[in-house]
Motif scaffolding. Structure first.
Motif, PDB file in Angstrom:
ATOM      1  N   LEU A 269       0.805  -1.151   0.136  1.00  0.00           N
ATOM      2  CA  LEU A 269       0.236   0.011   0.123  1.00  0.00           C
ATOM      3  C   LEU A 269       0.853   1.235   0.119  1.00  0.00           C
ATOM      4  O   LEU A 269       1.494   1.452   0.842  1.00  0.00           O
ATOM      5  CB  LEU A 269      -0.908   0.084   1.074  1.00  0.00           C
ATOM      6  N   TYR A 270       0.855   2.007  -1.046  1.00  0.00           N
ATOM      7  CA  TYR A 270       1.775   3.025  -1.405  1.00  0.00           C
ATOM      8  C   TYR A 270       1.597   4.234  -0.275  1.00  0.00           C
ATOM      9  O   TYR A 270       2.846   4.534   0.248  1.00  0.00           O
ATOM     10  CB  TYR A 270       1.621   3.553  -2.631  1.00  0.00           C
ATOM     11  N   ALA A 275       3.980   6.681   4.700  1.00  0.00           N
ATOM     12  CA  ALA A 275       3.789   7.176   6.139  1.00  0.00           C
ATOM     13  C   ALA A 275       4.955   6.599   6.825  1.00  0.00           C
ATOM     14  O   ALA A 275       5.501   7.278   7.723  1.00  0.00           O
ATOM     15  CB  ALA A 275       2.482   6.580   6.456  1.00  0.00           C
ATOM     16  N   GLU A 276       5.210   5.292   6.440  1.00  0.00           N
ATOM     17  CA  GLU A 276       6.302   4.671   7.071  1.00  0.00           C
ATOM     18  C   GLU A 276       7.663   5.443   6.709  1.00  0.00           C
ATOM     19  O   GLU A 276       8.632   5.696   7.656  1.00  0.00           O
ATOM     20  CB  GLU A 276       6.397   3.139   6.790  1.00  0.00           C
ATOM     21  N   ALA A 283      12.479  10.308  12.494  1.00  0.00           N
ATOM     22  CA  ALA A 283      13.200   9.552  13.656  1.00  0.00           C
ATOM     23  C   ALA A 283      14.471   9.857  13.335  1.00  0.00           C
ATOM     24  O   ALA A 283      15.463  10.044  14.391  1.00  0.00           O
ATOM     25  CB  ALA A 283      13.073   7.738  13.597  1.00  0.00           C
ATOM     26  N   ALA A 284      15.129   9.796  12.249  1.00  0.00           N
ATOM     27  CA  ALA A 284      16.375   9.926  11.636  1.00  0.00           C
ATOM     28  C   ALA A 284      16.878  11.397  12.185  1.00  0.00           C
ATOM     29  O   ALA A 284      17.942  11.504  12.772  1.00  0.00           O
ATOM     30  CB  ALA A 284      16.735   9.654  10.298  1.00  0.00           C
ATOM     31  N   ILE A 285      16.104  12.199  11.880  1.00  0.00           N
ATOM     32  CA  ILE A 285      16.268  13.571  12.310  1.00  0.00           C
ATOM     33  C   ILE A 285      16.303  13.934  13.536  1.00  0.00           C
ATOM     34  O   ILE A 285      17.250  14.643  14.063  1.00  0.00           O
ATOM     35  CB  ILE A 285      15.154  14.771  11.472  1.00  0.00           C
ATOM     36  N   GLU A 286      15.509  13.125  14.466  1.00  0.00           N
ATOM     37  CA  GLU A 286      15.672  13.355  15.781  1.00  0.00           C
ATOM     38  C   GLU A 286      16.825  12.651  16.374  1.00  0.00           C
ATOM     39  O   GLU A 286      17.643  13.366  17.361  1.00  0.00           O
ATOM     40  CB  GLU A 286      14.450  12.602  16.445  1.00  0.00           C
TER      41      GLU A 286
END
Lengths: 384, 77
Positions: A269-270, A275-276, A283-286
């Motif tokens: 589901l694109y 969203a993922e 998360a990476a930025i955080e």
């Protein structure tokens, strides 16, 4: 009745023996194949008695399977079933009846189909065509997908709609096939081979037409099952039926219950991927930011310790204190300080300090250094 | 101990921070001759300055990258 007529007449036993010789002497009747419907059935300690009848014509024949043969039958007789039996005709003089002694029986009609299905299934299973190890993994993000189905069927529309909703930029290839009737098995097999030759598709959906009362037999056809097993590209079936799985489903790499479910399995589901992905980005930025903050704080703490050193370094403190002490000692030793207290230094003209009156003469010039300033004096008198 | 040249490829942030920590520990312990204290202090300041600018540069680059991440092409849907 004349006596001659009585003389030429046969006894019942003679007639029966004659008929028996005719029937039991006939080679065809001693090994005859006959097809019919089992219309009545009776279990007896010695065997199974049943009537094989012709549903269209009014005809019936009694049959028996003796216990010794029962276990060898491919199909046990059941009331209402179409059966093909092999047997030999026997006559029973006592009752004046004939009966077919059955050695073999196979199902025909629906029963035959079920039997053929079972036999084919066992054979292909033994060959390993349904083995779990054979299953190819499905691609998680296919860019090109092929559909083998009838282009006029409802399933094709369902699949297109589902794929379009889930994964908008997917490249869809249609490999048209007839999915009903006698040509269906070859047509489906060709449809699968065509996609393999083309080589672009990463996954194949094999779907039934979608009609309610369609024949599923082509999906149990050996040609179709082999085409699925031989495919280099993983295949998802969406044949859509409630009963047992078809052999095509067993051979497929994944079997879904409907064409729509097959399409759902084929592509992710694109919107969910997006969203993922967004979650991972956040998360990476955080994590990056936390790391930077941690490092900055560490450097700041080190800088603070460095900045404090002028007042905290033991050597500096000790050295400074030592210097101050030495300075005080020096101050105490300064001759100028003695002069300040009112003492004076008397020097001759060659700057030697005068410590006694010896070697001094009257009228001699002397220099006197005071706390502040110098004097030039002349000796007017000397006391020893 | 020599100062690392600025564009040395072997320069390593963690290593440099560790050296600054060593120097601070040494100065704090009072085991160095005074002359060495001044010398090492200067080295520590220089190292720390480098770490700070390395971190600042990295943060700047990261902020730019984050911006490009956030400006990613609009998805369908």
């Amino acid at each position: 009745m004349s006596s001659s007529m009585v003389d030429t007449a046969l006894s019942v036993a003679e007639l029966t023996a004659y008929i028996r010789d005719l029937l039991e002497g006939d080679r065809l009747l001693q090994q005859v194949l006959v097809a019919g419907e089992v219309s009545s059935l009776h279990q007896h300690p010695k065997g199974v008695f049943f009537t094989l009848s012709d549903p269209d014509e009014d005809a019936a024949i009694q049959c028996v399977v003796w216990n010794g043969w029962r276990s060898r039958l491919a199909q046990q007789p059941k009331r209402g079933e179409l059966l093909l039996v092999l047997g030999s005709l026997r006559l029973y003089p006592k009752r004046g009846e004939y009966q077919l002694t059955v050695f073999q029986a196979v199902a025909i009609g629906e029963g035959l189909q079920a039997l053929q299905y079972q036999q084919l299934r066992s054979r292909l299973q033994a060959e390993g065509l349904f083995d779990r190890e054979r299953k190819k993994p499905l691609p998680s993000h296919p860019q090109t997908l092929a559909v083998v189905t009838s282009p006029t069927a409802a399933a094709w529309g369902d699949i297109q709609r589902t794929l379009g909703q889930r994964y908008p930029r997917l490249h869809i290839l249609l490999s048209p096939a007839t999915v009903q009737g006698l040509e269906a098995p070859d047509s489906i097999a060709m449809g699968i081979e065509r996609v393999n030759r083309d080589g672009r598709a990463e996954v194949i959906i094999l779907a039934r037409g979608g009609g309610a009362v369609e024949d599923l037999s082509c999906f149990n056809d050996e040609r179709v099952v082999r085409a699925i097993a031989d495919s280099k590209i993983p295949i998802i079936t969406g044949i859509g039926h409630q009963r047992d799985e078809s052999l095509a489903d067993l051979a497929a790499d994944f079997s879904a219950h409907t064409p729509t479910a097959a399409a759902e399995k084929a592509v992710p589901l694109y919107s969910q991927l997006v969203a993922e992905h967004q979650q991972r980005v956040n998360a990476a930025i955080e994590v990056f930011k936390q790391q930077i903050v941690r490092e900055s704080e560490h450097l700041e703490a080190l800088a603070t310790r460095l900045k404090r050193f002028p007042s905290t370094s033991p050597q500096l403190i000790q050295a400074t204190a030592h210097c101050r002490l030495l300075k005080q000692k020096l101050i105490a030793l300064d001759p100028q300080a003695v002069l300040q207290r009112g003492y004076a230094v008397v020097k001759q003209e060659d700057n030697t300090i005068v410590r006694s009156t010896a070697n001094l003469v009257k009228e001699q010039d002397l220099k006197i250094q005071l706390g502040q300033g110098f004097l030039k004096v002349k000796i007017t008198e000397i006391w020893e | 101990m020599k100062l690392e040249p600025k564009n040395n490829h072997n320069w390593n942030y963690e290593e440099t921070v560790a050296r600054v920590e060593e120097i601070i520990d040494r100065i704090e312990s009072g085991s160095l001759p005074l002359e060495k204290v001044f010398e090492e202090f200067a080295i520590a300041v220089e190292y720390l300055r480098k770490c700070e600018s390395f971190l600042a540069l990295g943060k700047e680059r990261m902020d730019l990258l984050i911006e490009t991440l956030e400006q990613e092409e609009e998805f369908e849907f």
